[in-house]
Design a protein around this motif. Structure first.
Motif, short mmCIF file in Angstrom:
data_model
loop_
_atom_site.label_atom_id
_atom_site.label_comp_id
_atom_site.label_asym_id
_atom_site.label_seq_id
_atom_site.Cartn_x
_atom_site.Cartn_y
_atom_site.Cartn_z
N ASP A 79 0.63 -1.38 0.13
CA ASP A 79 -0.04 -0.13 0.05
C ASP A 79 0.74 1.27 -0.03
N ALA A 80 2.09 1.04 0.11
CA ALA A 80 3.29 2.23 0.14
C ALA A 80 3.06 2.85 -1.33
N PRO A 81 3.28 4.05 -1.61
CA PRO A 81 3.53 4.85 -2.97
C PRO A 81 4.63 4.28 -3.54
N ILE A 82 5.86 4.11 -2.55
CA ILE A 82 7.11 3.86 -3.11
C ILE A 82 7.81 2.93 -2.07
N CYS A 83 8.72 2.00 -2.45
CA CYS A 83 9.39 1.18 -1.47
C CYS A 83 11.06 1.48 -2.06
N PHE A 84 11.94 1.85 -1.05
CA PHE A 84 13.18 1.76 -1.43
C PHE A 84 13.84 0.46 -1.02
N ALA A 85 14.96 -0.13 -1.72
CA ALA A 85 15.32 -1.46 -1.42
C ALA A 85 17.09 -1.06 -1.55
N VAL A 86 17.75 -1.47 -0.26
CA VAL A 86 18.97 -1.00 0.05
C VAL A 86 19.97 -2.38 -0.10
N PHE A 87 20.74 -2.51 -1.15
CA PHE A 87 21.37 -3.73 -1.23
C PHE A 87 22.95 -3.68 -0.97
N GLY A 88 23.47 -4.62 -0.47
CA GLY A 88 24.85 -4.38 0.05
C GLY A 88 25.82 -5.47 -0.85
N LYS A 89 26.99 -5.03 -1.36
CA LYS A 89 27.75 -5.84 -1.93
C LYS A 89 28.67 -6.93 -1.01
N LYS A 90 28.04 -8.24 -1.21
CA LYS A 90 28.65 -8.92 -0.44
C LYS A 90 29.87 -9.14 0.15
N ASP A 91 30.77 -8.99 -1.13
CA ASP A 91 32.29 -9.05 -0.52
C ASP A 91 32.82 -8.10 0.04
N ALA A 92 32.14 -7.15 0.37
CA ALA A 92 32.59 -5.96 1.11
C ALA A 92 32.76 -6.34 2.67
N LYS A 93 33.76 -6.01 3.30
CA LYS A 93 33.95 -6.53 4.65
C LYS A 93 32.65 -5.97 5.50
N TYR A 94 32.49 -4.81 5.33
CA TYR A 94 31.29 -3.79 6.31
C TYR A 94 30.21 -3.46 5.41
#
Length: 176
Positions: A79-94
C-alpha cells in the motif's frame, strides 16, 4: 529547548520526530524528493570509503505487492506509494554496517520531506534472495533493508525508553 538543555536544531528535530509508519496516503512522491533521499543515502559514512551499496526504488503496484507477499511481516509495503531497497555488495567486509548507515540517512531524509517510513529488515531474512531476484539485482549483492515510504495516513507513536535507562558513562554500573 532540548530535554538535555540548549537549543534544538532542525536536524535534531527531524531525528526526534521520526517514527515507523505503516499506513500511507495514496499521494505520489515527487521525483525531487526521491532523488534527494537517494542522494542523502549515498553520502552515508562507509568503512574505507567502499560505498558497497546499490539503491533501488519501486513504485509499480504489482511489484510492490510481490515484495509484500515475500516479506511476511511487511504486507503494508503493497500500500506504500514507493519502496526503497538497499542492497550491499557481499564481498565488502563492512557492507552491513555501511548499508545500515545509508538506510538511516534515507529514513531521515524522507522524514525531513514529511514522509513516513518503516525500516523492514532484509539481512538474514528468508525472502532476501527472492527480492533480489525479483528486482533483477546482480548476485554479488544482498538485500539489507526495504524502506516503504509515503505521506502518513496514520502515525502510531510507541514510547521509547528514557535516556538514563540506555546509557552509561565511562564504565557500566559505576556511579560518577
Amino acid at each position: 529547548m532540548s530535554p538535555i538543555g540548549g537549543t534544538v536544531n532542525l536536524g535534531v528535530t527531524v531525528i526526534r520526530s521520526r517514527h515507523s509508519v505503516r499506513k500511507y496516503k495514496d499521494n505520489p512522491i515527487e521525483d525531487k524528493i526521491v532523488k534527494d533521499a537517494l542522494d542523502c543515502a549515498r553520502l552515508a559514512p562507509t568503512a574505507r570509503n567502499e560505498q558497497p551499496w546499490l539503491f533501488g526504488t519501486i513504485q509499480n503496484r504489482d511489484t510492490l505487492r510481490a515484495i509484500a507477499d515475500l516479506a511476511e511481516n511487511a504486507r503494508f509495503i503493497a500500500d506504500a506509494p514507493i519502496c526503497f531497497a538497499v542492497f550491499g555488495k557481499k564481498d565488502a567486509k563492512y557492507y552491513l554496517e555501511d548499508c545500515c548507515a545509508a538506510t538511516m540517512q534515507l529514513l531521515l531524509a524522507l522524514q525531513a520531506w514529511g514522509l513516513g517510513t518503516c525500516w523492514v529488515a532484509g539481512e538474514k531474512k528468508d525472502y532476501a534472495e527472492d527480492v533480489r531476484k525479483l528486482l533483477n539485482v546482480p548476485e554479488d549483492y544482498t538485500l539489507v533493508s526495504l524502506v516503504p515510504a509515503g505521506y502518513p495516513e496514520e502515525i502510531q507513536i510507541k514510547e521509547k525508553k528514557v535516556l538514563d535507562e540506555v546509557t552509561f558513562f565511562e564504565r557500566y554500573g559505576e556511579e560518577e
